[in-house]
Design a protein around this motif. Structure first.
Motif, PDB file in Angstrom:
ATOM      1  N   LEU A  39      10.059   4.042   1.078  1.00  0.00           N
ATOM      2  CA  LEU A  39       8.662   3.613   1.051  1.00  0.00           C
ATOM      3  C   LEU A  39       7.921   4.044   2.316  1.00  0.00           C
ATOM      4  CD1 LEU A  39       6.452   2.162  -0.469  1.00  0.00           C
ATOM      5  CD2 LEU A  39       7.255   0.024   0.529  1.00  0.00           C
ATOM      6  N   VAL A  40       8.563   3.903   3.465  1.00  0.00           N
ATOM      7  CA  VAL A  40       7.935   4.361   4.709  1.00  0.00           C
ATOM      8  C   VAL A  40       7.724   5.880   4.642  1.00  0.00           C
ATOM      9  CG1 VAL A  40       8.209   4.569   7.221  1.00  0.00           C
ATOM     10  CG2 VAL A  40       8.788   2.415   6.073  1.00  0.00           C
ATOM     11  N   THR A  41       8.703   6.604   4.118  1.00  0.00           N
ATOM     12  CA  THR A  41       8.553   8.055   3.946  1.00  0.00           C
ATOM     13  C   THR A  41       7.378   8.368   3.030  1.00  0.00           C
ATOM     14  OG1 THR A  41      10.908   8.439   4.319  1.00  0.00           O
ATOM     15  CG2 THR A  41       9.705  10.160   3.133  1.00  0.00           C
ATOM     16  N   ARG A 115      -5.710   5.594  -0.193  1.00  0.00           N
ATOM     17  CA  ARG A 115      -4.922   5.391   1.025  1.00  0.00           C
ATOM     18  C   ARG A 115      -4.975   3.930   1.483  1.00  0.00           C
ATOM     19  NH1 ARG A 115      -1.261   7.213   0.886  1.00  0.00           N
ATOM     20  NH2 ARG A 115      -0.854   6.960   3.094  1.00  0.00           N
ATOM     21  N   LEU A 116      -6.135   3.290   1.351  1.00  0.00           N
ATOM     22  CA  LEU A 116      -6.227   1.874   1.717  1.00  0.00           C
ATOM     23  C   LEU A 116      -5.263   1.039   0.887  1.00  0.00           C
ATOM     24  CD1 LEU A 116     -10.069   1.356   2.117  1.00  0.00           C
ATOM     25  CD2 LEU A 116      -8.335   1.289   3.915  1.00  0.00           C
ATOM     26  N   VAL A 117      -5.273   1.266  -0.412  1.00  0.00           N
ATOM     27  CA  VAL A 117      -4.372   0.517  -1.292  1.00  0.00           C
ATOM     28  C   VAL A 117      -2.930   0.817  -0.920  1.00  0.00           C
ATOM     29  CG1 VAL A 117      -3.580   0.284  -3.680  1.00  0.00           C
ATOM     30  CG2 VAL A 117      -6.032   0.255  -3.163  1.00  0.00           C
ATOM     31  N   ASP A 118      -2.609   2.074  -0.706  1.00  0.00           N
ATOM     32  CA  ASP A 118      -1.240   2.450  -0.338  1.00  0.00           C
ATOM     33  C   ASP A 118      -0.804   1.713   0.928  1.00  0.00           C
ATOM     34  OD1 ASP A 118       0.469   4.131  -1.839  1.00  0.00           O
ATOM     35  OD2 ASP A 118       0.506   5.624  -0.240  1.00  0.00           O
ATOM     36  N   LEU A 119      -1.620   1.750   1.944  1.00  0.00           N
ATOM     37  CA  LEU A 119      -1.255   1.141   3.219  1.00  0.00           C
ATOM     38  C   LEU A 119      -1.141  -0.379   3.127  1.00  0.00           C
ATOM     39  CD1 LEU A 119      -3.544   3.380   5.416  1.00  0.00           C
ATOM     40  CD2 LEU A 119      -1.040   3.273   5.606  1.00  0.00           C
ATOM     41  N   VAL A 120      -2.102  -1.017   2.501  1.00  0.00           N
ATOM     42  CA  VAL A 120      -2.119  -2.478   2.450  1.00  0.00           C
ATOM     43  C   VAL A 120      -1.051  -3.009   1.496  1.00  0.00           C
ATOM     44  CG1 VAL A 120      -3.530  -4.503   1.869  1.00  0.00           C
ATOM     45  CG2 VAL A 120      -4.541  -2.598   3.135  1.00  0.00           C
ATOM     46  N   VAL A 121      -1.010  -2.495   0.290  1.00  0.00           N
ATOM     47  CA  VAL A 121      -0.027  -2.986  -0.680  1.00  0.00           C
ATOM     48  C   VAL A 121       1.393  -2.667  -0.216  1.00  0.00           C
ATOM     49  CG1 VAL A 121       0.808  -2.766  -3.066  1.00  0.00           C
ATOM     50  CG2 VAL A 121      -1.650  -2.971  -2.610  1.00  0.00           C
ATOM     51  N   HIS A 122       1.597  -1.489   0.324  1.00  0.00           N
ATOM     52  CA  HIS A 122       2.951  -1.145   0.779  1.00  0.00           C
ATOM     53  C   HIS A 122       3.346  -1.900   2.057  1.00  0.00           C
ATOM     54  CE1 HIS A 122       3.596   1.421  -2.497  1.00  0.00           C
ATOM     55  NE2 HIS A 122       3.000   2.509  -2.035  1.00  0.00           N
ATOM     56  N   ALA A 123       2.380  -2.329   2.849  1.00  0.00           N
ATOM     57  CA  ALA A 123       2.726  -3.213   3.972  1.00  0.00           C
ATOM     58  C   ALA A 123       3.325  -4.501   3.418  1.00  0.00           C
ATOM     59  CB  ALA A 123       1.494  -3.499   4.831  1.00  0.00           C
ATOM     60  N   TRP A 124       2.721  -5.021   2.359  1.00  0.00           N
ATOM     61  CA  TRP A 124       3.277  -6.218   1.717  1.00  0.00           C
ATOM     62  C   TRP A 124       4.652  -5.915   1.113  1.00  0.00           C
ATOM     63  CZ3 TRP A 124       4.762  -7.456  -3.253  1.00  0.00           C
ATOM     64  CH2 TRP A 124       5.085  -8.789  -3.463  1.00  0.00           C
ATOM     65  N   ASP A 125       4.787  -4.758   0.453  1.00  0.00           N
ATOM     66  CA  ASP A 125       6.085  -4.378  -0.124  1.00  0.00           C
ATOM     67  C   ASP A 125       7.179  -4.383   0.943  1.00  0.00           C
ATOM     68  OD1 ASP A 125       5.087  -3.954  -2.729  1.00  0.00           O
ATOM     69  OD2 ASP A 125       4.771  -1.813  -2.390  1.00  0.00           O
TER      70      ASP A 125
END
Length: 187
Positions: A39-41, A115-125
């Protein structure tokens, strides 16, 4: 773009999650069906791809430049570097700048929302996968939700956000739960 501060704040939120990851969790699964390292990748690749596209590279050229191990021995440095590159690229982009998207042409504004969704949602993930406190910056959540809400049907039509909204949220659901639910997460 006036929303550049928002992508910088979203990058900071993702970086905060990466900083808090214990060393033993990098192979743990996340709600995105990727391990924490994968996910970080994925996020680093998205940051770099977007920066390259905003700089005028073709999609093929940009994809060729983000192959291989993007995290190396220091994933945090990769996250920080890619976030700076992406934020700088958005700062000089015109909102209407055309970019090659995965489903045809898109604009810089479209990419900003993705990108906003990717960053915010994946921070939660990451937080969920690592067993960390799952609370995200509430101001960032509200700002992201307000920016993407008018475009939610088009974003969901891409089919990359899991199951999409559950349709079963209680009226008292928090802004964070609402945003996550819209993008297929069930906190």
């Amino acid at each position: 773009m006036r929303a550049v501060k928002l992508v910088a704040a979203a990058s900071t939120e993702f970086e905060r999650a990466v900083r808090e990851l214990p060393p033993q969790v990098w192979s743990h699964p996340t709600p995105s069906a990727l391990t924490i390292r994968e996910l970080v990748t994925h996020v680093v690749a998205g940051n770099r791809l977007t920066a390259l596209l905003l700089a005028g590279h073709s999609r093929a050229e940009a994809l060729a430049q983000i192959e291989g191990d993007l995290l190396g021995d220091d994933p945090l440095v990769a996250v920080l570097t890619s976030a700076r590159e992406q934020t700088a690229a958005f700062a000089t982009a015109s909102p209407d700048q055309p970019l090659p998207g995965p489903a045809g042409e898109a604009t810089a504004s479209d990419y900003l929302r993705f990108r906003l969704v990717d960053l915010v949602v994946h921070a939660w993930d990451l937080r969920r996968g690592a067993g960390l406190d799952e609370a995200l910056d509430p101001d960032l959540v509200v700002a992201t939700a307000r920016l993407v809400e008018p475009h939610l049907p088009a974003m969901l039509a891409l089919g990359v956000y899991g199951d999409g909204p559950s349709g079963s949220l209680p009226p008292e659901a928090s802004e964070q739960v609402r945003l996550l639910d819209a993008f297929g997460r069930r906190p």
